[in-house]
Design a protein around this motif. Structure first.
Motif, PDB file in Angstrom:
ATOM      1  N   GLY A  65       0.863  -1.189   0.000  1.00  0.00           N
ATOM      2  CA  GLY A  65       0.000   0.000   0.000  1.00  0.00           C
ATOM      3  C   GLY A  65       0.894   1.232   0.000  1.00  0.00           C
ATOM      4  O   GLY A  65       0.720   2.147   0.799  1.00  0.00           O
ATOM      5  N   THR A  70       5.399   7.605  -0.710  1.00  0.00           N
ATOM      6  CA  THR A  70       5.637   8.386   0.527  1.00  0.00           C
ATOM      7  C   THR A  70       6.913   7.914   1.230  1.00  0.00           C
ATOM      8  O   THR A  70       7.730   8.726   1.645  1.00  0.00           O
ATOM      9  CB  THR A  70       4.446   8.183   1.491  1.00  0.00           C
ATOM     10  OG1 THR A  70       3.240   8.350   0.773  1.00  0.00           O
ATOM     11  CG2 THR A  70       4.519   9.126   2.675  1.00  0.00           C
ATOM     12  N   ASP A  86       0.966  -1.685  -4.711  1.00  0.00           N
ATOM     13  CA  ASP A  86      -0.286  -0.938  -4.487  1.00  0.00           C
ATOM     14  C   ASP A  86      -1.329  -1.424  -5.489  1.00  0.00           C
ATOM     15  O   ASP A  86      -0.997  -1.804  -6.608  1.00  0.00           O
ATOM     16  CB  ASP A  86      -0.064   0.571  -4.641  1.00  0.00           C
ATOM     17  CG  ASP A  86      -1.080   1.387  -3.856  1.00  0.00           C
ATOM     18  OD1 ASP A  86      -0.719   1.939  -2.797  1.00  0.00           O
ATOM     19  OD2 ASP A  86      -2.247   1.455  -4.295  1.00  0.00           O
ATOM     20  N   ALA A 132       2.255   1.225   5.878  1.00  0.00           N
ATOM     21  CA  ALA A 132       2.054   2.499   6.573  1.00  0.00           C
ATOM     22  C   ALA A 132       0.713   3.084   6.163  1.00  0.00           C
ATOM     23  O   ALA A 132       0.502   3.375   4.970  1.00  0.00           O
ATOM     24  CB  ALA A 132       3.181   3.473   6.239  1.00  0.00           C
ATOM     25  N   ARG A 133      -0.184   3.222   7.119  1.00  0.00           N
ATOM     26  CA  ARG A 133      -1.507   3.814   6.890  1.00  0.00           C
ATOM     27  C   ARG A 133      -2.233   3.046   5.784  1.00  0.00           C
ATOM     28  O   ARG A 133      -3.044   3.616   5.063  1.00  0.00           O
ATOM     29  CB  ARG A 133      -1.366   5.300   6.503  1.00  0.00           C
ATOM     30  CG  ARG A 133      -0.461   6.067   7.448  1.00  0.00           C
ATOM     31  CD  ARG A 133      -0.471   7.534   7.215  1.00  0.00           C
ATOM     32  NE  ARG A 133       0.294   7.952   6.042  1.00  0.00           N
ATOM     33  CZ  ARG A 133       0.592   9.202   5.754  1.00  0.00           C
ATOM     34  NH1 ARG A 133       0.172  10.152   6.562  1.00  0.00           N
ATOM     35  NH2 ARG A 133       1.289   9.524   4.684  1.00  0.00           N
TER      36      ARG A 133
HETATM   37  C1  LIG Z   1      -3.578   6.144   2.956  1.00  0.00           C
HETATM   38  S1  LIG Z   1      -2.712   5.531   1.583  1.00  0.00           S
HETATM   39  C2  LIG Z   1      -1.110   5.271   2.313  1.00  0.00           C
HETATM   40  C3  LIG Z   1       0.005   5.376   1.325  1.00  0.00           C
HETATM   41  C4  LIG Z   1       1.399   5.353   1.939  1.00  0.00           C
HETATM   42  N1  LIG Z   1       1.703   4.076   2.544  1.00  0.00           N
HETATM   43  C5  LIG Z   1       1.520   6.467   2.950  1.00  0.00           C
HETATM   44  O1  LIG Z   1       1.705   6.192   4.151  1.00  0.00           O
HETATM   45  O2  LIG Z   1       1.439   7.647   2.546  1.00  0.00           O
HETATM   46  C6  LIG Z   1      -3.330   3.871   1.432  1.00  0.00           C
HETATM   47  C7  LIG Z   1      -2.792   3.161   0.202  1.00  0.00           C
HETATM   48  O3  LIG Z   1      -3.183   1.790   0.280  1.00  0.00           O
HETATM   49  C8  LIG Z   1      -3.560   1.381  -1.025  1.00  0.00           C
HETATM   50  N2  LIG Z   1      -4.481   0.247  -0.901  1.00  0.00           N
HETATM   51  C9  LIG Z   1      -5.769   0.275  -0.498  1.00  0.00           C
HETATM   52  N3  LIG Z   1      -6.296  -0.961  -0.518  1.00  0.00           N
HETATM   53  C10 LIG Z   1      -5.301  -1.789  -0.952  1.00  0.00           C
HETATM   54  C11 LIG Z   1      -5.225  -3.182  -1.199  1.00  0.00           C
HETATM   55  N4  LIG Z   1      -6.278  -3.974  -0.978  1.00  0.00           N
HETATM   56  N5  LIG Z   1      -4.061  -3.693  -1.634  1.00  0.00           N
HETATM   57  C12 LIG Z   1      -2.990  -2.900  -1.855  1.00  0.00           C
HETATM   58  N6  LIG Z   1      -3.007  -1.562  -1.657  1.00  0.00           N
HETATM   59  C13 LIG Z   1      -4.142  -1.017  -1.205  1.00  0.00           C
HETATM   60  C14 LIG Z   1      -4.208   2.604  -1.632  1.00  0.00           C
HETATM   61  O4  LIG Z   1      -4.264   2.532  -3.047  1.00  0.00           O
HETATM   62  C15 LIG Z   1      -3.321   3.698  -1.101  1.00  0.00           C
HETATM   63  O5  LIG Z   1      -2.263   3.946  -1.983  1.00  0.00           O
END
Ligand SMILES: C[S@@+](CC[C@H](N)C(=O)[O-])C[C@H]1O[C@@H](n2cnc3c(N)ncnc32)[C@H](O)[C@@H]1O
Length: 269
Positions: A65, A70, A86, A132-133
């Motif tokens: 993710g 970031t 992602d 992360a998040r």
């Molecule tokens: C809040 S953002 C966090 C991005 C980064 N890790 C940060 O801390 O800035 C959440 C990320 O998780 C990804 N995401 C959401 N559901 C997911 C899934 N099922 N598998 C992989 N990535 C996912 C989203 O596309 C997004 O880029």
């Protein structure tokens, strides 16, 4: 009642149903990718995270993710090999832009999801796995077990503390109830039930943020509320205006009552 009998994963699933915000889908992340990348660029999240992580340049890192890079981009700037996974193509496009701007070449972007077979995506076990998040999983225990399996040395997770990035006062101001949903307390307890004793720290951010103008300040908080009605949008405008102070240089500073706080959870595999 014996506290060891508590099924934290089931409690997490139940609490997920009660939260006031909807978990974003792939298309939501695609459409938010550019604005999310901008917010991240204006924040010191990655600096604080990396200070706490103390990365070893020899590590290989699986960033699940990864969003717009970031963490992947600053880690690659320190020479680490990063596999950036992602499910949103929009986010991976933002990652590519940032990777080019930074001139880093050690990131391997992978389009895939928590639920995909990571073997089928061609992934190998990394020294470090991080999320992360981005604990966007339907079953938290399974997600944490998966991260743990794909790391040979360490795992890092950043999870919400209470409302996390959400501003409960904003919800109340527009007339909506706010239920934050499960936070790091569940993650910690599930890890303990998995036989893992995690380390815990916090990343806390200033309640004040400065923006170029009022519209920017509004856009920086409007993402929190889905499907805003006209009346809600009007109330949101009033809420932001009330908390803004104009600075001498024409910028504006927005102050929220609840600081944004994240749990920084890590363990050795
Ligand atoms: C809040 S953002 C966090 C991005 C980064 N890790 C940060 O801390 O800035 C959440 C990320 O998780 C990804 N995401 C959401 N559901 C997911 C899934 N099922 N598998 C992989 N990535 C996912 C989203 O596309 C997004 O880029």
């Amino acid at each position: 009642m014996n506290y060891r009998d508590i099924d934290w994963n089931q409690l997490w699933l139940d609490e997920q149903q009660r939260k006031s915000w909807t978990s974003k889908k792939k298309k939501d992340w695609d459409s938010r990718a550019a604005s999310f990348a901008k917010r991240v660029a204006d924040s010191d999240f990655s600096t604080l995270f990396i200070k706490m992580m103390q990365p070893d340049p020899a590590w290989t890192v699986l960033d699940v993710g990864c969003g717009p890079g970031t963490l992947a981009v600053p880690l690659a700037e320190q020479g680490l090999q990063v596999t950036a996974l992602d499910s949103s193509e929009g986010m991976l496009a933002q990652l590519q832009l940032r990777q080019q701007e930074a001139g880093v070449t050690t990131i391997t972007p992978v389009h895939g999801s928590w639920t995909d077979s990571w073997h089928d995506l061609g992934l190998k076990k990394h020294d470090v796995a991080l999320a992360a998040r981005s604990l966007a999983v339907t079953d938290l225990r399974q997600g944490l077990e998966k991260l743990n399996r794909w790391a040979s040395q360490k795992v890092f997770v950043v999870d919400r503390v209470g409302p996390g990035p959400f501003d409960p006062d904003l919800f109340h101001a527009i007339g909506r109830d706010f239920q934050p949903g499960p936070d790091f307390v569940f993650t910690l307890n599930i890890l303990l039930q998995m036989g893992i004793t995690p380390r815990l720290d916090y990343l806390q951010f200033d309640q004040k943020r400065t923006y170029g103008n009022e519209q920017e300040a509004r856009e920086a908080v409007a993402w929190m509320v889905d499907d805003c009605t006209d009346l809600e949008r009007q109330k949101l405008r009033g809420y932001v205006a009330e908390r803004l102070r104009e600075n001498n240089d024409g910028t504006v500073t927005f102050t929220r009552t609840t600081p944004v706080k994240w749990a920084f959870i890590s363990w050795d595999v």
